[in-house]
Design an enzyme around this catalytic site. Structure first.
Site, PDB file in Angstrom:
ATOM      1  N   HIS A  66       0.818  -1.216   0.000  1.00 26.13           N
ATOM      2  CA  HIS A  66       0.000   0.000   0.000  1.00 26.13           C
ATOM      3  C   HIS A  66       0.847   1.259   0.000  1.00 26.13           C
ATOM      4  O   HIS A  66       0.325   2.367  -0.098  1.00 26.13           O
ATOM      5  CB  HIS A  66      -0.991   0.014   1.162  1.00 26.13           C
ATOM      6  CG  HIS A  66      -0.375  -0.045   2.515  1.00 26.13           C
ATOM      7  ND1 HIS A  66      -0.221   1.045   3.308  1.00 26.13           N
ATOM      8  CD2 HIS A  66       0.157  -1.076   3.207  1.00 26.13           C
ATOM      9  CE1 HIS A  66       0.353   0.694   4.435  1.00 26.13           C
ATOM     10  NE2 HIS A  66       0.601  -0.583   4.404  1.00 26.13           N
ATOM     11  N   HIS A  93       7.343   6.567   5.055  1.00 26.67           N
ATOM     12  CA  HIS A  93       6.713   6.110   3.811  1.00 26.67           C
ATOM     13  C   HIS A  93       6.108   7.320   3.106  1.00 26.67           C
ATOM     14  O   HIS A  93       6.074   8.410   3.670  1.00 26.67           O
ATOM     15  CB  HIS A  93       5.626   5.063   4.112  1.00 26.67           C
ATOM     16  CG  HIS A  93       4.541   5.604   4.974  1.00 26.67           C
ATOM     17  ND1 HIS A  93       4.561   5.499   6.349  1.00 26.67           N
ATOM     18  CD2 HIS A  93       3.422   6.310   4.670  1.00 26.67           C
ATOM     19  CE1 HIS A  93       3.494   6.098   6.843  1.00 26.67           C
ATOM     20  NE2 HIS A  93       2.786   6.607   5.840  1.00 26.67           N
ATOM     21  N   HIS A  95       2.967   8.950   0.249  1.00 26.32           N
ATOM     22  CA  HIS A  95       1.678   8.852  -0.448  1.00 26.32           C
ATOM     23  C   HIS A  95       1.792   9.719  -1.693  1.00 26.32           C
ATOM     24  O   HIS A  95       2.335  10.817  -1.620  1.00 26.32           O
ATOM     25  CB  HIS A  95       0.544   9.374   0.439  1.00 26.32           C
ATOM     26  CG  HIS A  95       0.440   8.647   1.752  1.00 26.32           C
ATOM     27  ND1 HIS A  95      -0.347   7.550   1.930  1.00 26.32           N
ATOM     28  CD2 HIS A  95       1.070   8.854   2.928  1.00 26.32           C
ATOM     29  CE1 HIS A  95      -0.218   7.106   3.170  1.00 26.32           C
ATOM     30  NE2 HIS A  95       0.635   7.890   3.815  1.00 26.32           N
ATOM     31  N   HIS A 118       5.709  10.796   5.239  1.00 27.51           N
ATOM     32  CA  HIS A 118       5.369  10.639   6.654  1.00 27.51           C
ATOM     33  C   HIS A 118       6.517   9.966   7.386  1.00 27.51           C
ATOM     34  O   HIS A 118       6.898   8.850   7.034  1.00 27.51           O
ATOM     35  CB  HIS A 118       4.096   9.794   6.809  1.00 27.51           C
ATOM     36  CG  HIS A 118       2.863  10.508   6.359  1.00 27.51           C
ATOM     37  ND1 HIS A 118       1.718   9.855   5.960  1.00 27.51           N
ATOM     38  CD2 HIS A 118       2.606  11.840   6.254  1.00 27.51           C
ATOM     39  CE1 HIS A 118       0.811  10.769   5.630  1.00 27.51           C
ATOM     40  NE2 HIS A 118       1.327  11.980   5.788  1.00 27.51           N
ATOM     41  N   THR A 194      -3.533   7.145   8.652  1.00 28.03           N
ATOM     42  CA  THR A 194      -4.352   7.346   7.444  1.00 28.03           C
ATOM     43  C   THR A 194      -4.561   6.041   6.677  1.00 28.03           C
ATOM     44  O   THR A 194      -5.094   6.044   5.576  1.00 28.03           O
ATOM     45  CB  THR A 194      -3.730   8.395   6.506  1.00 28.03           C
ATOM     46  OG1 THR A 194      -2.484   7.897   6.007  1.00 28.03           O
ATOM     47  CG2 THR A 194      -3.496   9.715   7.234  1.00 28.03           C
ATOM     48  N   THR A 195      -4.100   4.935   7.248  1.00 27.70           N
ATOM     49  CA  THR A 195      -4.371   3.602   6.696  1.00 27.70           C
ATOM     50  C   THR A 195      -4.911   2.735   7.840  1.00 27.70           C
ATOM     51  O   THR A 195      -4.683   3.061   9.014  1.00 27.70           O
ATOM     52  CB  THR A 195      -3.093   2.945   6.137  1.00 27.70           C
ATOM     53  OG1 THR A 195      -2.051   3.026   7.106  1.00 27.70           O
ATOM     54  CG2 THR A 195      -2.637   3.621   4.849  1.00 27.70           C
TER      55      THR A 195
HETATM   56 ZN   LIG Z   1       1.201   7.851   5.727  1.00 29.64          ZN
END
Ligand SMILES: [Zn+2]
Length: 276
Positions: A66, A93, A95, A118, A194-195
């Site tokens: 993801h 990670h 996005h 992030h 946010t996941t």
């Molecule tokens: Zn994130």
């Protein structure tokens, strides 16, 4: 066994995350749209102290299915800036969108940047993220926007396929983010991962000064794949309602300074002056 159902079955479909992840339907979710004129100036939001952010380490970048994630050895930490304690960095990670299109999670006055970094930290006293996520302030995430400007020597893109890792050259967290003097201006609010599992245990710090990178680097992220071999694009969650939460701003005079630097960088990028 159903705990991470959303993540496993619908990595790119945030609307389906609430199935098996109740927290994803909570009242203090992230990301959010930051309306700058409504942000509350807070004097206690002094510059963060970055400990051992200069420390270099060897690690791997992994396609998690993801996102692309870099696990960080427990060396670097943050404190100050009205954080209640010291938080140690554990992973980072990104996005992103598609081919450099809109892709950040947080938005500023409705504007979406092409990508967002992030850096995930947890309170020093915790041994693992799962424990930290049970504390309403157990996790502190630093959010940085990227803007397409020029080649970034410290940005690497993970291997295409899920669970495939590749080694990174020695890097430090300081190399990945703007210099400290440009990080005095930031937003702060209380939110969530946010996941999935979307735990509401995150103290968010979103910095105003973006990180530069080139369009080619930006587009390279669109070549990463989800585990169903579909391109991993638009792996951001849409903004969530504030539900009465306030967003605070550190104030600071970084805006004028960064605008000047931005103009200087643009001049260099356009070949109007000699890069140093
Ligand atoms: Zn994130």
């Amino acid at each position: 066994a159903q705990k991470n159902k959303g993540l496993v079955d619908h990595p790119g479909v945030p609307e389906k995350w609430t199935v098996g992840n109740e927290d994803c339907g909570g009242k203090s979710q992230s990301p959010v749209n930051i309306v700058t004129r409504k942000a509350v100036r807070e004097e206690r939001l002094t510059p963060l102290e970055f400990k051992n952010y200069q420390h270099t380490f060897k690690t791997v970048m992994t396609n998690t299915g993801h996102s692309v994630q870099v696990n960080i050895p427990i060396i670097s930490a943050i404190s100050g800036g009205d954080l209640s304690t010291t938080y140690k960095a554990v992973q980072l990670h990104m996005h992103w969108g598609k081919d450099g299109g809109p892709g950040s999670e947080h938005t500023i006055d409705g504007e979406q940047y092409p990508m967002e970094l992030h850096i995930v930290h947890m309170k020093n006293k915790y041994a693992d993220l799962a424990t930290a996520l049970r504390d309403p302030e157990g996790v502190a995430v630093l959010g940085f926007f990227y803007e397409v400007l020029f080649l970034n020597p410290y940005l690497y893109v993970a291997s295409k396929s899920r669970n495939v890792s590749f080694s990174l050259p020695s890097i430090s967290l300081a190399q990945l983010i703007p210099p400290e003097r440009k990080l005095t201006s930031y937003y702060r609010y209380q939110g969530s991962l946010t996941t999935p599992p979307c735990s509401e245990s995150v103290v968010w710090t979103v910095f105003e000064t973006p990180i530069p990178l080139s369009m080619d680097q930006m587009k390279a992220f669109s070549m990463v794949q989800f585990h169903d071999s579909k391109s991993m694009v638009n792996n951001f969650r849409p903004v969530q309602p504030l539900n009465g939460r306030l967003v605070y701003h550190s104030g600071g005079a970084a805006l004028l300074v960064s605008s000047a630097l931005l103009a200087a960088a643009l001049t260099t990028a356009l070949g109007l002056s000699q890069p140093n």
